[in-house]
Design an enzyme around this catalytic site. Structure first.
Site, PDB file in Angstrom:
ATOM      1  N   HIS A  86     -13.342  -1.265 130.119  1.00  0.00           N
ATOM      2  CA  HIS A  86     -12.132  -1.033 129.472  1.00  0.00           C
ATOM      3  C   HIS A  86     -11.096  -2.122 129.657  1.00  0.00           C
ATOM      4  CE1 HIS A  86      -8.558   1.095 128.195  1.00  0.00           C
ATOM      5  NE2 HIS A  86      -9.238   2.155 127.721  1.00  0.00           N
ATOM      6  N   ASP A 138     -15.261   7.237 125.599  1.00  0.00           N
ATOM      7  CA  ASP A 138     -16.525   7.002 124.667  1.00  0.00           C
ATOM      8  C   ASP A 138     -17.938   7.514 125.191  1.00  0.00           C
ATOM      9  OD1 ASP A 138     -14.394   4.772 122.977  1.00  0.00           O
ATOM     10  OD2 ASP A 138     -14.826   6.762 122.388  1.00  0.00           O
TER      11      ASP A 138
HETATM   12  C1  SDX Z   1     -11.660   2.574 123.573  1.00  0.00           C
HETATM   13  O1  SDX Z   1      -7.400   0.053 124.839  1.00  0.00           O
HETATM   14  C2  SDX Z   1      -7.681   1.462 124.808  1.00  0.00           C
HETATM   15  O2  SDX Z   1      -7.013   2.255 125.388  1.00  0.00           O
HETATM   16  C3  SDX Z   1      -9.112   2.162 123.936  1.00  0.00           C
HETATM   17  C4  SDX Z   1      -9.289   3.337 124.282  1.00  0.00           C
HETATM   18  C5  SDX Z   1      -8.152   4.426 123.703  1.00  0.00           C
HETATM   19  O3  SDX Z   1      -8.081   5.231 124.022  1.00  0.00           O
HETATM   20  O4  SDX Z   1      -7.603   3.762 122.799  1.00  0.00           O
HETATM   21  O5  SDX Z   1      -9.368   3.657 125.629  1.00  0.00           O
HETATM   22  C6  SDX Z   1     -10.629   3.839 123.380  1.00  0.00           C
HETATM   23  O6  SDX Z   1     -11.710   1.805 122.821  1.00  0.00           O
HETATM   24  C7  SDX Z   1     -12.585   2.814 124.718  1.00  0.00           C
HETATM   25  C8  SDX Z   1     -13.328   1.374 124.841  1.00  0.00           C
HETATM   26  C9  SDX Z   1     -14.402   1.574 124.030  1.00  0.00           C
HETATM   27  N1  SDX Z   1     -15.173   0.245 123.625  1.00  0.00           N
HETATM   28  C10 SDX Z   1     -16.663   0.288 124.314  1.00  0.00           C
HETATM   29  O7  SDX Z   1     -16.967   1.129 124.950  1.00  0.00           O
HETATM   30  C11 SDX Z   1     -17.318  -1.172 124.062  1.00  0.00           C
HETATM   31  C12 SDX Z   1     -17.847  -1.431 125.153  1.00  0.00           C
HETATM   32  N2  SDX Z   1     -16.998  -2.001 125.972  1.00  0.00           N
HETATM   33  C13 SDX Z   1     -16.740  -3.467 125.963  1.00  0.00           C
HETATM   34  O8  SDX Z   1     -17.030  -4.099 124.661  1.00  0.00           O
HETATM   35  C14 SDX Z   1     -15.541  -3.932 126.766  1.00  0.00           C
HETATM   36  O9  SDX Z   1     -15.284  -3.290 127.899  1.00  0.00           O
HETATM   37  C15 SDX Z   1     -14.178  -3.580 126.044  1.00  0.00           C
HETATM   38  C16 SDX Z   1     -13.810  -4.095 124.703  1.00  0.00           C
HETATM   39  C17 SDX Z   1     -13.869  -2.096 126.188  1.00  0.00           C
HETATM   40  C18 SDX Z   1     -12.878  -4.438 126.885  1.00  0.00           C
HETATM   41  O10 SDX Z   1     -13.140  -5.576 126.752  1.00  0.00           O
HETATM   42  P1  SDX Z   1     -12.205  -6.618 127.537  1.00  0.00           P
HETATM   43  O11 SDX Z   1     -11.088  -6.025 128.086  1.00  0.00           O
HETATM   44  O12 SDX Z   1     -11.800  -7.665 126.418  1.00  0.00           O
HETATM   45  O13 SDX Z   1     -12.951  -7.139 128.465  1.00  0.00           O
HETATM   46  P2  SDX Z   1     -14.024  -8.414 128.540  1.00  0.00           P
HETATM   47  O14 SDX Z   1     -14.744  -8.251 127.226  1.00  0.00           O
HETATM   48  O15 SDX Z   1     -13.243  -9.584 128.671  1.00  0.00           O
HETATM   49  O16 SDX Z   1     -15.084  -8.152 129.449  1.00  0.00           O
HETATM   50  C19 SDX Z   1     -14.855  -8.630 130.845  1.00  0.00           C
HETATM   51  C20 SDX Z   1     -16.236  -8.879 131.463  1.00  0.00           C
HETATM   52  C21 SDX Z   1     -17.279  -9.901 130.499  1.00  0.00           C
HETATM   53  O17 SDX Z   1     -18.338 -10.524 131.547  1.00  0.00           O
HETATM   54  P3  SDX Z   1     -17.756 -11.956 131.961  1.00  0.00           P
HETATM   55  O18 SDX Z   1     -17.444 -12.834 130.578  1.00  0.00           O
HETATM   56  O19 SDX Z   1     -16.687 -11.751 132.766  1.00  0.00           O
HETATM   57  O20 SDX Z   1     -19.059 -12.476 132.595  1.00  0.00           O
HETATM   58  O21 SDX Z   1     -17.053  -7.457 131.492  1.00  0.00           O
HETATM   59  C22 SDX Z   1     -18.309  -7.679 130.641  1.00  0.00           C
HETATM   60  C23 SDX Z   1     -17.853  -8.819 129.682  1.00  0.00           C
HETATM   61  O22 SDX Z   1     -19.094  -9.487 129.137  1.00  0.00           O
HETATM   62  N3  SDX Z   1     -18.152  -6.526 129.891  1.00  0.00           N
HETATM   63  C24 SDX Z   1     -19.276  -5.792 129.686  1.00  0.00           C
HETATM   64  C25 SDX Z   1     -18.888  -4.653 129.145  1.00  0.00           C
HETATM   65  N4  SDX Z   1     -17.510  -4.738 128.902  1.00  0.00           N
HETATM   66  C26 SDX Z   1     -17.217  -5.815 129.358  1.00  0.00           C
HETATM   67  N5  SDX Z   1     -20.687  -5.999 129.962  1.00  0.00           N
HETATM   68  C27 SDX Z   1     -21.567  -5.291 129.707  1.00  0.00           C
HETATM   69  N6  SDX Z   1     -21.108  -4.016 129.028  1.00  0.00           N
HETATM   70  C28 SDX Z   1     -20.034  -3.672 128.577  1.00  0.00           C
HETATM   71  N7  SDX Z   1     -19.748  -2.587 128.184  1.00  0.00           N
END
Ligand code: SDX
Length: 430
Positions: free
Chosen positions: A307, A364
């Site tokens: 998140h 989710d």
């Molecule tokens: C919602 O904003 C809100 O409030 C949203 C929400 C709402 O109520 O409106 O809460 C609802 O959208 C929840 C999120 C649903 N999405 C997912 O579950 C999709 C999977 N999650 C990710 O894609 C990710 O965690 C996000 C999009 C939710 C957040 O992404 P960020 O904040 O841009 O973080 P990032 O992509 O920069 O990740 C930081 C690190 C990275 O690794 P490094 O580059 O540092 O090595 O964490 C890793 C990412 O690769 N990472 C994950 C991951 N999420 C982040 N690695 C594996 N699996 C994941 N799910």
């Protein structure tokens, strides 16, 4: 709002910037006059460090996993409110009295029907049309069929558009589902509460009476409350951005629905169940999927995990997980996907990759399991998210329009990194 100041040195010049302090002590550097006084802009790809607005609607402490609607904890709201009461609180800022709540519910009931002409819009969609695409299209069409309340600057228009939006969204959502399965539309009924009405429009048929399972009504009520608002998330920011042009509420919400559909946002609930079903079908061995999620060269992610704000367990995921347990115990349901989800959570949360990055299950991760238990098809999961989030979108749209000092159109700047000026080359010479 109390302000402190901070100093910044750019080149050989010193500048002083106001610091704004929020209700919970969070601090913001006010850069609203930054370019005018320094000639610089700031840059923040994805707005991870940038506040878009002051807001009094929802407070999130991502480090502690705290979520409050208008100052009330999500745990207390989930336990003691119903969805329409929560919607009133988010939109108008206070818990309603009994009379206020009944008047609010009556106004919603009086607007739940769609213009009959809108049914032809549904008929024009192919059977495999994704319900989120239908929802955003038909909600946008409300600006055509409800042309008499489009001006946000008119208080009567704003009030009527809010009632209509809240009232017609469940009808449009249920009609989208019925259209996709080739069943007749079931009209809303004014003697049912919001969740009973929606489930009846979803699963009822004209040939017999339908009474929604009270446990499913309660579960839906809770899920809608838990999804009702979440600050400046992608879809709410979209509603604010689009609404800042002074376009009507229906068009602003239609844009928010499109943003929510994305798999990185609300579309993650559908993507998460697809992921769990794929793992289950492949024998349930998690290692391969965890390794892929950790592989920097693989864009595979654990859907429902991580998140932007929560660097702790999403408090909504905790409550949803409890609802899963309760529903399955009460209905003697087995759910191998839920077992797999819990196993995946356990494995991921003990893995240093997820621990270091503070990746926890989000809203989710488990919600799709409940929707499945209720018989809601996967393609409708994000529609249910939109139904839940609607009061939040409306609250932010209304807060923006009623902001003291007025509303500004949202128009971010950019740092240009393209070509410097160059001589035009006529086609004959290219
Ligand atoms: C919602 O904003 C809100 O409030 C949203 C929400 C709402 O109520 O409106 O809460 C609802 O959208 C929840 C999120 C649903 N999405 C997912 O579950 C999709 C999977 N999650 C990710 O894609 C990710 O965690 C996000 C999009 C939710 C957040 O992404 P960020 O904040 O841009 O973080 P990032 O992509 O920069 O990740 C930081 C690190 C990275 O690794 P490094 O580059 O540092 O090595 O964490 C890793 C990412 O690769 N990472 C994950 C991951 N999420 C982040 N690695 C594996 N699996 C994941 N799910």
């Amino acid at each position: 709002m109390s302000t402190e100041t901070s100093k910044i040195t750019l080149g050989d010049e010193n500048f002083e910037l106001p610091i704004l302090v929020g209700t919970e002590g969070e601090r913001a550097i006010d850069i609203s006059k930054f370019r005018g006084s320094t000639g610089y802009i700031t840059l923040d790809d994805g707005y991870a460090n940038t506040g878009a607005t002051l807001s009094g609607i929802t407070y999130i402490d991502g480090e502690k996993g705290v979520l409050r609607y208008r100052g009330y904890s999500i745990e207390e709201i989930a336990e003691r409110c119903d969805y329409t009461e929560t919607a009133y609180l988010l939109i108008y800022g206070e818990l309603p009295s009994g009379d206020e709540l009944e008047e609010f519910r009556r106004n919603i009931r009086m607007h739940s029907l769609l213009h009959e002409g809108m049914k032809t819009i549904f008929a024009g969609f192919p059977p495999d049309a994704h319900p989120m695409a239908i929802l955003s299209s038909v909600v946008g069409a409300l600006a055509i069929y409800c042309p008499d309340a489009l001006e946000p600057s008119n208080p009567q228009h704003m009030e009527l558009a809010i009632y209509r939006m809240l009232a017609k969204m469940p009808t449009i959502a249920a009609f989208s589902y019925k259209q996709s399965i080739g069943q007749p539309f079931i009209y809303p009924r004014n003697d049912l509460n919001y969740c009973q009405n929606f489930l009846r429009m979803m699963f009822g048929v004209p040939s017999e009476e339908y009474v929604a399972d009270p446990d499913f009504v309660d579960a839906l009520n809770l899920l809608l409350i838990l999804h009702a608002d979440h600050g400046q998330n992608c879809s709410t920011s979209t509603v604010r951005m689009v609404g800042s042009s002074t376009v009507n509420l229906y068009s602003s919400v239609s844009a928010g629905i499109c943003a929510l559909w994305g798999a990185l946002h609300g579309g993650a609930n559908e993507a998460c169940i697809n992921m769990l079903e794929e793992i289950h079908a492949a024998g349930g061995r998690l290692g391969k999927y965890i390794d892929r999620a950790k592989d920097p060269n693989d864009d595979y992610r654990l859907m429902g995990f991580g998140h932007r704000v929560y660097k702790n367990y999403d408090p909504r995921a905790k409550i949803i997980k409890e609802i899963c347990h309760r529903l399955m115990k009460k209905h003697g349901m087995e759910n191998s996907i839920f077992e797999l989800a819990q196993e995946l959570e356990e494995v991921a949360l003990s893995d240093s990759y997820f621990i270091e990055r503070k990746l926890y299950p989000n809203v989710d991760f488990y919600s799709g399991i409940i929707y499945s238990l209720m018989g809601i098809p996967k393609q409708m999961f994000t529609v249910l998210f939109a139904l839940g989030r609607l009061p939040g979108w409306i609250a932010h749209w209304r807060e923006m329009h009623l902001a003291p000092g007025g509303m500004k159109i949202h128009r971010p700047r950019q740092l240009y990194t393209g070509s410097a000026q160059r001589k035009f080359v006529p086609l004959i010479k290219r």
